[in-house]
Write a protein that holds these residues in place. Structure first.
Motif, PDB file in Angstrom:
ATOM      1  N   ILE A  12       0.853  -1.199   0.000  1.00 47.90           N
ATOM      2  CA  ILE A  12       0.000   0.000   0.000  1.00 47.90           C
ATOM      3  C   ILE A  12       0.889   1.249   0.000  1.00 47.90           C
ATOM      4  N   GLY A  31      -4.068   6.144   3.941  1.00 43.03           N
ATOM      5  CA  GLY A  31      -3.198   6.079   5.121  1.00 43.03           C
ATOM      6  C   GLY A  31      -3.901   6.145   6.466  1.00 43.03           C
ATOM      7  N   ASP A  32      -5.172   6.563   6.489  1.00 40.88           N
ATOM      8  CA  ASP A  32      -5.878   6.519   7.772  1.00 40.88           C
ATOM      9  C   ASP A  32      -7.050   5.543   7.632  1.00 40.88           C
ATOM     10  N   ASP A  33      -7.889   5.452   8.663  1.00 42.24           N
ATOM     11  CA  ASP A  33      -9.006   4.502   8.581  1.00 42.24           C
ATOM     12  C   ASP A  33     -10.020   4.912   7.518  1.00 42.24           C
ATOM     13  N   ASP A  79     -14.340   1.442  10.795  1.00 38.48           N
ATOM     14  CA  ASP A  79     -13.433   2.487  10.285  1.00 38.48           C
ATOM     15  C   ASP A  79     -14.054   3.877  10.412  1.00 38.48           C
ATOM     16  N   ARG A 153      -4.740   8.795  12.961  1.00 37.50           N
ATOM     17  CA  ARG A 153      -3.657   7.936  13.442  1.00 37.50           C
ATOM     18  C   ARG A 153      -2.407   8.775  13.740  1.00 37.50           C
ATOM     19  N   SER A 221      -8.345  -3.693  13.892  1.00 37.72           N
ATOM     20  CA  SER A 221      -8.833  -4.685  12.934  1.00 37.72           C
ATOM     21  C   SER A 221      -7.812  -5.791  12.690  1.00 37.72           C
TER      22      SER A 221
HETATM   23  P1  ADP Z   1      -8.213  -0.512   7.522  1.00 37.47           P
HETATM   24  O1  ADP Z   1      -7.684  -1.785   8.134  1.00 37.47           O
HETATM   25  O2  ADP Z   1      -8.419   0.601   8.494  1.00 37.47           O
HETATM   26  O3  ADP Z   1      -9.418  -0.748   6.626  1.00 37.47           O
HETATM   27  P2  ADP Z   1      -6.163  -0.833   5.618  1.00 37.47           P
HETATM   28  O4  ADP Z   1      -5.005  -1.353   6.388  1.00 37.47           O
HETATM   29  O5  ADP Z   1      -7.009  -1.786   4.848  1.00 37.47           O
HETATM   30  O6  ADP Z   1      -7.083   0.033   6.584  1.00 37.47           O
HETATM   31  O7  ADP Z   1      -5.665   0.288   4.624  1.00 37.47           O
HETATM   32  C1  ADP Z   1      -4.788   1.298   5.063  1.00 37.47           C
HETATM   33  C2  ADP Z   1      -4.953   2.501   4.175  1.00 37.47           C
HETATM   34  O8  ADP Z   1      -4.634   2.156   2.825  1.00 37.47           O
HETATM   35  C3  ADP Z   1      -6.370   3.058   4.143  1.00 37.47           C
HETATM   36  O9  ADP Z   1      -6.289   4.472   4.086  1.00 37.47           O
HETATM   37  C4  ADP Z   1      -6.947   2.489   2.861  1.00 37.47           C
HETATM   38  O10 ADP Z   1      -7.948   3.314   2.310  1.00 37.47           O
HETATM   39  C5  ADP Z   1      -5.722   2.446   1.964  1.00 37.47           C
HETATM   40  N1  ADP Z   1      -5.808   1.383   0.940  1.00 37.47           N
HETATM   41  C6  ADP Z   1      -5.771   0.051   1.147  1.00 37.47           C
HETATM   42  N2  ADP Z   1      -5.866  -0.620  -0.016  1.00 37.47           N
HETATM   43  C7  ADP Z   1      -5.951   0.314  -0.991  1.00 37.47           C
HETATM   44  C8  ADP Z   1      -6.089   0.277  -2.411  1.00 37.47           C
HETATM   45  N3  ADP Z   1      -6.137  -0.891  -3.046  1.00 37.47           N
HETATM   46  N4  ADP Z   1      -6.165   1.453  -3.085  1.00 37.47           N
HETATM   47  C9  ADP Z   1      -6.113   2.640  -2.424  1.00 37.47           C
HETATM   48  N5  ADP Z   1      -5.985   2.744  -1.087  1.00 37.47           N
HETATM   49  C10 ADP Z   1      -5.900   1.608  -0.367  1.00 37.47           C
END
Ligand code: ADP
Ligand code: MG
Length: 344
Positions: A12, A31-33, A79, A153, A221
């Motif tokens: 990511i 990068g955030d929830d 989230d 965060r 999570s």
């Molecule tokens: P959470 O566990 O809170 O849902 P993640 O760990 O899944 O968060 O994701 C961390 C961050 O990365 C979040 O801001 C999420 O939107 C972003 N993210 C994850 N996968 C993708 C993707 N495929 N495209 C764009 N953003 C992503």
């Protein structure tokens, strides 16, 4: 190089580089929830999306469709809660194999609809497609919040208390019981329920969002070992976590003794509890906790503190330093609980 060499979070981080630059003022991207988009003078729109994939997040014949409908919304509500926002509208994309029973689909929407009603969420759209084999659902949830109340965060400060809302490890133990086909009894049923129908702490989160002494917030999570690192990375800090202070349920403690399961490993590394991790100004903690207890009937659980040792996560047990093997859940890494999850 395979993506398993990189891991979910590095992946990511890698692709997000070009998308996090040059954002308009007030916008928070990857990068955030949730993402944050300024909406009016005082309010922001928050947006999150989460997918559930058959054989990765669930096994079709081990979860009932109402629970799956519940969970597909619950993981997103969590989230929205983590930002301190109020959920509003949802969009659902569904991929279903052609031979799926209509009854199954009806029950899925019943579970989703009941939880949506409970939190006043309206399903406004989505997409439906067929799939060769696996069921997949991806739900996008919008929410709103006063911009000043949003919690990130990235706002933890050295010296803050690290606190948890909700118990740790129940959901992972429920999953372990399902995978290991444990004989059912009241305790095991309770843990399995926690896995399939995690409680979402929206009301608590919205109250915490109003407290200026709450600095950072994230939902748990992937397990605290993983989620505290997200806070550390974004806030440029370290942390000290006391394993003997982790909140665990009596049911989990009993089950770990009876089944010879490692309580600490489940509590630290087990994901999908969907509680909250917050950092709180330590000078204000006691007074705030008293108010919290009066309203919600339970205390916040202090489990450690934020430190100035950037990037260093130290665990202690009864005052002595200790080490953990755990990694938290990563979709592409190969770890102990990952093997259980992905190998189901
Ligand atoms: P959470 O566990 O809170 O849902 P993640 O760990 O899944 O968060 O994701 C961390 C961050 O990365 C979040 O801001 C999420 O939107 C972003 N993210 C994850 N996968 C993708 C993707 N495929 N495209 C764009 N953003 C992503
Ligand atoms: Mg989250």
């Amino acid at each position: 190089m395979k993506i398993s060499d990189l891991g979910e979070f590095n992946l990511i981080e890698k692709f997000s580089q070009r998308f996090v630059q040059h954002l308009d003022p007030g916008i928070v991207g990857i990068g955030d929830d949730c993402a944050v988009i300024p909406w009016s003078k005082n309010e922001s729109l928050v947006v999150t999306t989460d997918a559930l994939v058959e054989d990765i997040h669930f096994i079709k014949n081990l979860i009932n469709p109402q629970d799956l409908g519940y969970k597909s919304l619950a993981v997103n509500l969590s989230d929205i809660a983590a930002m301190g926002a109020i959920p509003t509208y949802a969009f659902l994309s569904l991929a279903l194999p052609k031979n799926i029973e209509m009854k199954w689909v009806d029950l899925f929407f019943e579970g989703l609809g009941d939880l949506a009603d409970e939190f006043n969420v309206m399903l406004l759209g989505g997409d439906t497609t067929s799939s060769k084999q696996a069921i997949m659902m991806s739900l996008t949830l919008l929410g709103r919040a006063l911009t000043d109340d949003l919690k990130f965060r990235s706002s933890a400060k050295s010296g803050d208390k690290v606190c948890v809302v909700g118990n740790l490890g129940d959901s992972a133990a429920g999953l372990k019981a399902i995978v290991e086909k444990k004989d059912l009894n009241d305790d095991i049923n309770d843990l399995i329920k926690k896995h399939y129908r995690p409680r979402i702490y929206l009301r608590e989160a919205q109250w915490l969002a109003k407290q200026k002494s709450v600095h950072a917030m994230i939902d748990i999570s992937d397990g605290i070992n993983s989620d505290i690192k997200h806070v550390m990375k974004k806030s440029n800090c370290g942390s000290l976590i006391c394993l003997d202070q982790l909140p665990t349920s009596e049911v989990l403690k009993r089950t770990c003794i009876q089944s010879n399961w490692n309580l600490n490993e489940l509590a630290v590394d087990g994901g999908e509890d969907y509680g909250l991790l917050i950092t709180v100004d330590s000078a204000d903690f006691s007074e705030m906790n008293t108010h919290y207890k009066n309203i919600f009937g339970k205390s916040l659980h202090p489990i450690g503190q934020v430190t100035g040792q950037v990037g260093e996560l130290e665990y202690q047990m009864n005052g002595s330093r200790c080490h953990l093997k755990g990694t938290g859940f990563d979709h592409f890494a190969i770890g102990k609980l990952n093997e259980v999850k992905n190998g189901r």
